[in-house]
Scaffold this active site. Structure first.
Site, PDB file in Angstrom:
ATOM      1  N   GLU A  51     -21.550  19.194 -22.668  1.00  0.00           N
ATOM      2  CA  GLU A  51     -21.148  19.975 -23.790  1.00  0.00           C
ATOM      3  C   GLU A  51     -22.199  20.780 -24.221  1.00  0.00           C
ATOM      4  O   GLU A  51     -23.505  20.243 -24.328  1.00  0.00           O
ATOM      5  CB  GLU A  51     -20.455  19.425 -25.019  1.00  0.00           C
ATOM      6  N   LYS A  96     -12.283  24.501 -26.109  1.00  0.00           N
ATOM      7  CA  LYS A  96     -12.168  23.160 -26.651  1.00  0.00           C
ATOM      8  C   LYS A  96     -10.992  23.178 -27.613  1.00  0.00           C
ATOM      9  O   LYS A  96     -11.170  24.167 -28.580  1.00  0.00           O
ATOM     10  CB  LYS A  96     -13.419  22.772 -27.245  1.00  0.00           C
ATOM     11  N   CYS A 108     -15.448  16.836 -25.161  1.00  0.00           N
ATOM     12  CA  CYS A 108     -16.017  15.889 -26.204  1.00  0.00           C
ATOM     13  C   CYS A 108     -14.932  15.559 -27.009  1.00  0.00           C
ATOM     14  O   CYS A 108     -14.427  14.492 -26.761  1.00  0.00           O
ATOM     15  CB  CYS A 108     -16.977  16.870 -26.974  1.00  0.00           C
TER      16      CYS A 108
END
Length: 278
Positions: free
Chosen positions: A44, A116, A157
């Site tokens: 990330e 994300k 993440c």
């Protein structure tokens, strides 16, 4: 394709400028190719880790103009390498950033893009609160991408804490799920491995999680320990807490074997929750 997938994990300590991270990425891509990798996976915010809002705003542009993504496409084509360059912040349509991931083919073409979904808004005891949503807009769509080795799911993440995303991608055919990350040290120490192993076990899927590691230019510290976890929950690779590169061979057919033995995807059933009165 039945041959094993040779994945190189690049564990990085990303800097606060694109140029420094492009140089690190190019080095990792060259080393991955020399090691015989088919695909390179990065963490990330591989392209830019910059918590200073003004400094970040001065560098972040739309995905189509992003210098890190452009350099990754060039490196993939140069080395005939599949490249999942983790993620990098790009400018979204509403003026906020998107935490943006791509999958790049060995000809440099963009094969898939993912933003994300779950933003890291947390308050860990003893730490300053983190509010990712102050600067970032959430994505809205999960992504499963077809590759020569099989379907792969894309996450980033904090998505790791939302098992419904992993289940949906597995049910859509993903036998490997990517989790590029930049975990904090407290949450990494407590939760990183157990969450990754749980996502692998409950979905019978390979989990490939390239991570940020060490102390960064902007003062942040990240946990490292990039992991590859088998569909049976076995940790195949743990890169520790230093930047580097490691090659892992993955047979996606192991996902099929795990799902035959414990068919939780097909056994999944809809249900409702009743709240019993006191």
């Amino acid at each position: 394709m039945t041959t094993p997938l040779r994945i190189a994990l690049g564990q990085m300590t990303s800097a606060g400028t694109h140029d420094a991270n492009v140089a690190a990425m190019r080095d990792l891509a060259a080393r991955a190719k020399a090691a015989g990798a088919d695909m390179l996976c990065l963490p990330e915010v591989a392209g830019l880790m910059q918590r200073d809002g003004e400094k970040a705003r001065a560098q972040v542009v739309e995905a189509a103009r992003d210098p890190f993504i452009a350099a990754c496409r060039e490196a993939a084509a140069e080395h005939a390498l599949w490249l999942q360059p983790g993620s990098t912040p790009v400018l979204g349509p509403d003026g906020r950033f998107l935490n943006h991931a791509t999958m790049i083919g060995p000809d440099g073409a963009l094969v898939a893009e993912y933003d994300k979904i779950h933003l890291f808004d947390v308050a860990i005891e003893g730490e300053k609160p983190i509010g990712e949503s102050r600067r970032f807009a959430p994505g809205e769509r999960g992504v499963v991408v077809d590759t020569p080795w099989g379907a792969m799911g894309m996450t980033i993440c904090y998505d790791l804490r939302f098992p419904q995303l992993f289940r949906a991608e597995a049910q859509a055919g993903a036998r490997l799920i990517l989790v590029p990350s930049a975990f904090t040290v407290p949450t990494g120490r407590a939760h990183w491995e157990v969450l990754l192993r749980a996502r692998a076990i409950e979905n019978g899927a390979w989990i490939v999680a390239a991570a940020q590691a060490g102390t960064h230019e902007d003062g942040r510290e990240t946990w490292g320990h990039s992991l590859v976890v088998s569909p049976w929950g076995r940790v195949v690779c743990d890169m520790g807490d230093a930047a580097g590169l490691e090659l892992v061979e993955i047979d996606l057919a192991e996902a099929d074997k795990a799902r035959e033995q414990i068919p939780s995807l097909s056994n999944d059933r809809p249900f409702t929750i009743d709240r019993a009165p006191r």
